[in-house]
Design an enzyme around this catalytic site. Structure first.
Site, mmCIF file in Angstrom:
data_model
loop_
_atom_site.group_PDB
_atom_site.id
_atom_site.type_symbol
_atom_site.label_atom_id
_atom_site.label_comp_id
_atom_site.label_asym_id
_atom_site.label_seq_id
_atom_site.Cartn_x
_atom_site.Cartn_y
_atom_site.Cartn_z
ATOM 1 N N GLU A 169 3.870 -6.601 1.688
ATOM 2 C CA GLU A 169 3.385 -6.989 0.355
ATOM 3 C C GLU A 169 3.362 -5.807 -0.614
ATOM 4 O O GLU A 169 2.320 -5.481 -1.180
ATOM 5 C CB GLU A 169 1.956 -7.550 0.462
ATOM 6 N N PRO A 170 4.490 -5.148 -0.808
ATOM 7 C CA PRO A 170 4.465 -3.986 -1.703
ATOM 8 C C PRO A 170 4.328 -4.387 -3.166
ATOM 9 O O PRO A 170 4.891 -5.400 -3.598
ATOM 10 C CB PRO A 170 5.835 -3.334 -1.465
ATOM 11 N N ARG A 213 -5.752 2.983 -15.860
ATOM 12 C CA ARG A 213 -5.837 3.771 -14.618
ATOM 13 C C ARG A 213 -6.477 5.160 -14.810
ATOM 14 O O ARG A 213 -7.313 5.564 -14.002
ATOM 15 C CB ARG A 213 -4.470 3.898 -13.950
ATOM 16 N N TYR A 264 0.066 -1.863 -12.229
ATOM 17 C CA TYR A 264 -1.337 -1.852 -12.622
ATOM 18 C C TYR A 264 -1.503 -1.238 -14.017
ATOM 19 O O TYR A 264 -2.490 -0.582 -14.312
ATOM 20 C CB TYR A 264 -2.190 -1.112 -11.573
ATOM 21 N N GLY A 277 0.746 -1.250 0.000
ATOM 22 C CA GLY A 277 0.000 0.000 0.000
ATOM 23 C C GLY A 277 0.772 1.293 0.000
ATOM 24 O O GLY A 277 0.180 2.354 -0.169
ATOM 25 N N TYR A 309 -9.820 5.316 -12.624
ATOM 26 C CA TYR A 309 -9.713 6.043 -11.347
ATOM 27 C C TYR A 309 -9.554 7.551 -11.534
ATOM 28 O O TYR A 309 -9.354 8.255 -10.558
ATOM 29 C CB TYR A 309 -8.489 5.575 -10.551
ATOM 30 N N CYS A 339 -13.391 3.256 -29.056
ATOM 31 C CA CYS A 339 -14.673 3.931 -29.252
ATOM 32 C C CYS A 339 -15.394 4.146 -27.938
ATOM 33 O O CYS A 339 -16.443 3.529 -27.681
ATOM 34 C CB CYS A 339 -15.523 3.124 -30.221
HETATM 35 N N1 LLP Z 1 -1.661 -6.931 -0.641
HETATM 36 C C1 LLP Z 1 -2.983 -7.020 -0.894
HETATM 37 C C2 LLP Z 1 -3.777 -7.972 -0.119
HETATM 38 C C3 LLP Z 1 -3.570 -6.214 -1.884
HETATM 39 O O1 LLP Z 1 -4.875 -6.324 -2.106
HETATM 40 C C4 LLP Z 1 -2.768 -5.311 -2.615
HETATM 41 C C5 LLP Z 1 -3.355 -4.468 -3.662
HETATM 42 C C6 LLP Z 1 -1.387 -5.261 -2.338
HETATM 43 C C7 LLP Z 1 -0.873 -6.074 -1.340
HETATM 44 C C8 LLP Z 1 -0.451 -4.364 -3.077
HETATM 45 O O2 LLP Z 1 -0.725 -3.023 -2.858
HETATM 46 P P1 LLP Z 1 0.272 -1.891 -3.415
HETATM 47 O O3 LLP Z 1 1.583 -1.998 -2.645
HETATM 48 O O4 LLP Z 1 0.480 -2.121 -4.845
HETATM 49 O O5 LLP Z 1 -0.443 -0.636 -3.126
HETATM 50 N N2 LLP Z 1 -5.458 -1.191 -9.545
HETATM 51 C C9 LLP Z 1 -5.279 -0.210 -8.509
HETATM 52 C C10 LLP Z 1 -4.613 -0.755 -7.261
HETATM 53 C C11 LLP Z 1 -5.341 -1.934 -6.658
HETATM 54 C C12 LLP Z 1 -4.655 -2.506 -5.464
HETATM 55 C C13 LLP Z 1 -5.251 -3.799 -5.053
HETATM 56 N N3 LLP Z 1 -4.586 -4.456 -3.979
HETATM 57 C C14 LLP Z 1 -4.516 0.966 -9.107
HETATM 58 O O6 LLP Z 1 -4.160 0.930 -10.280
HETATM 59 O O7 LLP Z 1 -4.299 1.965 -8.433
#
Ligand code: LLP
Length: 422
Positions: free
Chosen positions: A279-280, A318, A377, A245, A322, A348
């Site tokens: 979990e990055p 994205r 993403y 996150g 979003y 389209c």
């Molecule tokens: N762990 C879990 C359980 C998750 O659901 C996610 C992301 C991560 C780790 C990794 O999060 P990060 O470090 O990448 O923030 N498609 C969206 C982002 C969706 C994230 C879903 N879960 C975007 O393009 O912003």
């Protein structure tokens, strides 16, 4: 220090955009447009930023495969010691194909199917991050059938607002994810009572693109109270998985560096004796990738210009999904008057844009632009909408470049389809 994670190896040399030591233009000449380009050095730097920051305690970084699941990227991260955070059987297949050891894989997601659970148990993953009572029972049942024991963590929803886009916020009461923290204890008691379950961890993940350390601190404190309560019940937690996150810089955000996050979290964790799992996804791969696209046409619109390029919402979703901002820069810097433009694709749909009302130097057909911070993403959310073959992906390492995914062909588009006369 804050800038660290937004640093990357895409830069201008004499007005020409380079990926590490190669002009982007040369890559386009060789592989065509549109093209995803990733920087090896950036990936290594970002992974190490995490790994080094949490060096003083036992920890495991499980890269979130969903951010970018290309096999070569997984292989590289695996070779640096990364595990994987997966959310499907498909991601498990990829991660293990790329050489990531199952003992370093954690599996989240609210809807794991029986087949997926079976597959993960046979592979011998580190743990399931379980999101409901029914799922817990299903895992117990499948493990029993296979005469195996399943290691699990419960995903706890700590009810913390990460202050990010509502679509990527996951840790509030109203979200579908995890088990409400007030109900955690009874779920753990149930888990402990199940014959084929080993309770080993606690998991939480509150959202994505979080630009301050505070929500992580608040959520962790809540989870640690639970860990203490569990101890009293003789449930000893070995793995504390705090999810992913951490945000990146797309525009002017100032997300903390993993070191800053560690500085805030380590004092709270010091005596816990648990292995910390992170979990990055985005913060490892986001700024390590760009999407390069060619201008096809320009045309005047109402109070702005339309710049029509050969990449579209199917390649990078994205902005459409979003309203996300991605910096867009010319591959060759030129001195031209500035214009306000919508940068749009050939699909389209009015929602097919990469940028809206953006101030950019005037562009001409044939010129190349780069959409920055597209490594996370980006490709992983791409599709074949409008029957557009998905683009190629290339990894650059210094002066070397490697095709890590071929551009799809028309044949690929119809693979698996049958021409049935009905
Ligand atoms: N762990 C879990 C359980 C998750 O659901 C996610 C992301 C991560 C780790 C990794 O999060 P990060 O470090 O990448 O923030 N498609 C969206 C982002 C969706 C994230 C879903 N879960 C975007 O393009 O912003």
């Amino acid at each position: 220090m804050q800038k660290y994670l937004s640093m990357h190896f895409f830069r201008y040399i004499q007005n020409e955009l380079y990926a590490e030591d190669i002009p982007v233009r040369e890559l386009i000449n060789e592989y065509g447009s549109p093209l995803y380009i990733y920087s090896y050095k950036t990936l290594v730097r970002h992974f190490k930023a995490y790994d080094d920051s949490f060096d003083s305690i036992p920890h495991l970084i499980c890269y979130a495969v969903k951010a970018n699941s290309n096999l070569s990227i997984l292989r590289l991260l695996g070779s640096l010691g990364s595990g994987a955070d997966i959310v499907s059987g498909g991601e498990l297949y990829r991660a293990t194909k790329a050489g990531i050891r199952p003992s370093r894989i954690v599996y989240a997601g609210v809807g794991k199917t029986e087949e997926e659970i079976d597959f993960a148990l046979k592979k011998g993953i580190l743990m399931f991050n379980v999101e409901s009572e029914q799922e817990l029972k299903k895992i117990d049942e499948v493990a029993g059938r296979l005469s195996k024991r399943a290691r699990i963590a419960l995903r706890i929803n700590p009810d913390i607002d990460p202050e990010t886009h509502p679509y990527i916020s996951t840790g509030l009461k109203e979200h579908k994810f995890g088990i409400p923290i007030e109900e955690a204890l009874e779920h753990y008691r149930l888990a402990k009572s199940l014959k084929n379950i080993d309770v080993v961890g606690v998991h939480k993940h509150i959202g994505s693109q979080i630009t301050s350390a505070q929500p992580f601190v608040d959520a962790l404190k809540r989870v640690l109270i639970l860990v203490e309560e569990l101890k009293k019940e003789d449930i000893n937690i070995r793995y504390l998985d705090i999810g992913g996150g951490l945000g990146i810089q797309y525009e002017s955000e100032k997300p903390p560096h993993p070191k800053e996050l560690a500085k805030r979290l380590l004092p709270i964790l010091r005596d816990s004796r648990m292995t910390l799992i992170l979990e990055p996804g985005r913060s490892i791969v986001g700024n390590a990738g760009i999407l390069v696209t060619r201008v096809l046409y320009t045309k005047p619109g109402l109070g702005k210009e339309f710049v029509i390029v050969d990449a579209a919402m199917n390649d990078l979703m994205r902005p459409t999904l979003y309203g996300a901002y991605h910096r867009i820069v010319p591959v060759k810097k030129v001195r031209r008057k500035g214009i306000i433009a919508d940068i749009v694709g050939p699909i389209c749909e009015s929602g097919d844009f990469l940028a809206r009302e953006r101030e950019i130097p005037q562009l001409k057909p044939g010129e190349l632009i780069a959409v920055m911070s597209a490594g996370a993403y980006g490709f992983s959310m791409s599709s074949n909408y409008n029957s557009r073959p998905r683009v190629a992906e290339v990894m650059v390492k210094g002066k070397e470049h490697y095709l890590i995914r071929e551009r799809e062909t028309y044949k690929d588009l119809i693979r698996g389809e049958r021409l049935v006369e009905v």
